[in-house]
Design a protein around this motif. Sequence first.
Motif, PDB file in Angstrom:
ATOM      1  N   ASN A   6      43.121  39.525  41.393  1.00  0.00           N
ATOM      2  CA  ASN A   6      43.944  40.269  42.356  1.00  0.00           C
ATOM      3  C   ASN A   6      45.397  39.844  42.159  1.00  0.00           C
ATOM      4  O   ASN A   6      46.045  39.404  43.081  1.00  0.00           O
ATOM      5  CB  ASN A   6      43.461  39.951  43.778  1.00  0.00           C
ATOM      6  N   SER A  31      45.346  42.853  49.254  1.00  0.00           N
ATOM      7  CA  SER A  31      44.252  43.137  48.322  1.00  0.00           C
ATOM      8  C   SER A  31      44.612  44.397  47.546  1.00  0.00           C
ATOM      9  O   SER A  31      44.838  45.454  48.131  1.00  0.00           O
ATOM     10  CB  SER A  31      42.949  43.332  49.096  1.00  0.00           C
ATOM     11  N   SER A  64      42.282  47.600  47.955  1.00  0.00           N
ATOM     12  CA  SER A  64      41.994  47.933  49.354  1.00  0.00           C
ATOM     13  C   SER A  64      42.029  49.430  49.633  1.00  0.00           C
ATOM     14  O   SER A  64      41.850  49.838  50.768  1.00  0.00           O
ATOM     15  CB  SER A  64      43.012  47.243  50.249  1.00  0.00           C
TER      16      SER A  64
END
Length: 542
Positions: A162, A193, A196
Amino acid sequence: MPGMVRLSLLLQLLLSLALSLVSFTTATGEDQFVYSGFSRSNLNLDGAATITPDGVLELTNHTVHIKGHAFYPTPWRFRKSPGEMVQSFSITFVFGMVPIYSDQCTDGMTFLISPTKDFSGAQTSQYLGLLNKTSDGKESNHIFAVEFDSSQNTEFNDIDDNHIGININSLTSNQSKSAAFYDDKIGMFKNLSLVSRKEMQVWVDYDGETTQINVTLAPIRVAKPSRPLLSATYNLSTVLEDPSYVGFSASTGPINSLYCVTGWSLGINRPAPLIDITKLPKLPHVGPKPRSKLLEIILPIATAIFIFIVGTTIILLVRRRMKYAEINEDWEAEFGPHRFSYKDLFHATDGFKNKNLLGQGGFGKVYKGLLPVSRLEVAVKRVSHESKQGMKEFVAEIVSIGHLRHRNLVHLLGYCRRKGELLLVYEYMSNGSLDKYLHCEEDKPTLNWAQRFQIIKGVAYGLFYLHERWEKVVIHRDIKASNVLLDSEMNGRLGDFGLASLYDHGTDPQTTHVVGTMGYLAPELARTVGSSGMTSSLSSGR
Ligand SMILES: Nc1ncnc2c1ncn2[C@@H]1O[C@H](COP(=O)(O)OP(=O)(O)O)[C@@H](O)[C@H]1O
Ligand SMILES: *[C@@H]1O[C@H](CO)[C@@H](O)[C@H](O)[C@H]1NC(C)=O
Ligand SMILES: *[C@@H]1O[C@H](CO)[C@@H](O)[C@H](O)[C@H]1NC(C)=O
Ligand SMILES: *[C@@H]1O[C@H](CO)[C@@H](O)[C@H](O)[C@H]1NC(C)=O
Ligand SMILES: *[C@@H]1O[C@H](CO)[C@@H](O)[C@H](O)[C@H]1NC(C)=O
Ligand SMILES: *[C@@H]1O[C@H](CO)[C@@H](O)[C@H](O)[C@H]1NC(C)=O
Ligand SMILES: *[C@@H]1O[C@H](CO)[C@@H](O)[C@H](O)[C@H]1NC(C)=O
Ligand SMILES: [Mg+2]
């Protein structure tokens, strides 16, 4: 020839006009661009890259191990003139990663500046459609890229799955950090994130003088944070060729993932123009919807409430059915008009409340009631009756007696049958029964002789009618003060005629015992009834 001269003059004029137009566009338009959504844009796409009808640039499609690219169609000069240093530039874009079937994406995307648009030799998966095994790390690539990596590849020293990195000619980042943004309000970095399914905005700023490269990240609609996530010093004059193309690359690994860009702008030697966030298209909705916390809480509660409501409704309906349940057999059809529904009687008597109780006798309780539709006052007698045997005859008898009409009889209006009980509906006698007067109840006045005489005459008329005036003989067999009822004009009326036979039915009709209330019977009846076989209150013929 004058014609030829005029034509060449016209051509010259047109040429100079065209030239001035070109120089005009170069002066104002060629050091910046902005896309707020990509519909009707002229980007060069390759591989899996597409632009959706509402203007989302999707660098990958629903395919694994695939790559895609999008480039601004014309190359840019990053130097004022050949040989000089690379000028300051700044770019910003809005991107989003959309996992398709899970909550995971592989692999990632980059923003890149490259001397070529031809990335046919680049590999997919961890190579991000940017380089291949042989070209990775070669200075001859002349590539500056910012990677947005959703997989961790140890071969490139990835810090996690990430992260954002500054890449020079290589997939091994010169500098990288986990996705986060500096929240100016609290003065701290907050983690983000990448996968996401939410849009994020990126700013890449290069300072030609200090050779500082800043990469700043923020959720969409959050103003550019004052601190960048990545800040590296790298002299891009030693990297970039002129002219160079700007664009994006992305590739998928073994998991289906969409890498999307919705807005993009560039400025050379000036800040990147603002992207109009309000005009940006929405990220595509694919795969398992992100389950919101709200839904996770509300759904079980709503389900529980729903089940509860359905359950109680069913219970209430069943109880209601039980409450108003009646027994109605085929043979009763002919007595239809005399049949009352239990529900009506229930409501008429306020649910057989004690305040409506008129009295209790040998057969059961009697309640006052007001019929719902006809607003007729009635007296409802609840007789418990367990035996099913002889019920038909009994009901037939009651109903046929119900046909008797005389002003000195209490008319039977109808009946209702339930499990274990029979309800008989009579005219309501507003002055109650004679026993109340005779036995000196407080609220009843003493009857004078004229009234007593009128009552006794009424009883006599009633009896006479029962015995003589109908085609059948009805023997009352229970004449007592509480069965002499007084109507509103204090006329005596006989009640309960025919009811004595209740005792007969359900027992063996041959063995007969005396019915009625002892002490009110003709004494000889007890002696004669056994042999006479008068088992029913109703005997035909005379
Ligand atoms: N049609 C009616 N109108 C008014 N009151 C009545 C009526 N029928 C019965 N009652 C009252 O209900 C009481 C109970 O009647 P019942 O069950 O026939 O018992 P019993 O006649 O043996 O006293 C009676 O004493 C009378 O006061
Ligand atoms: C994805 O793109 C590739 C390459 O252009 C193409 O072959 C493939 O059919 C596309 N897949 C889908 C699902 O559109
Ligand atoms: C690797 O990439 C370079 C540059 O794009 C290309 O010339 C070369 O052919 C590629 N190598 C392979 C094995 O694909
Ligand atoms: C990043 O680039 C600088 C300047 O070239 C270099 O000194 C440094 O070692 C590089 N860092 C990494 C991790 O490659
Ligand atoms: C943010 O991410 C980093 C790296 O994944 C981690 O070490 C850190 O604990 C995270 N911080 C919070 C507040 O989650
Ligand atoms: C990079 O960020 C630092 C710290 O906020 C700032 O001082 C510097 O001017 C920035 N450089 C560029 C090129 O934006
Ligand atoms: C960057 O590199 C160019 C060309 O090598 C050089 O002329 C320039 O001085 C360098 N800039 C800095 C700040 O080192
Ligand atoms: Mg009675």
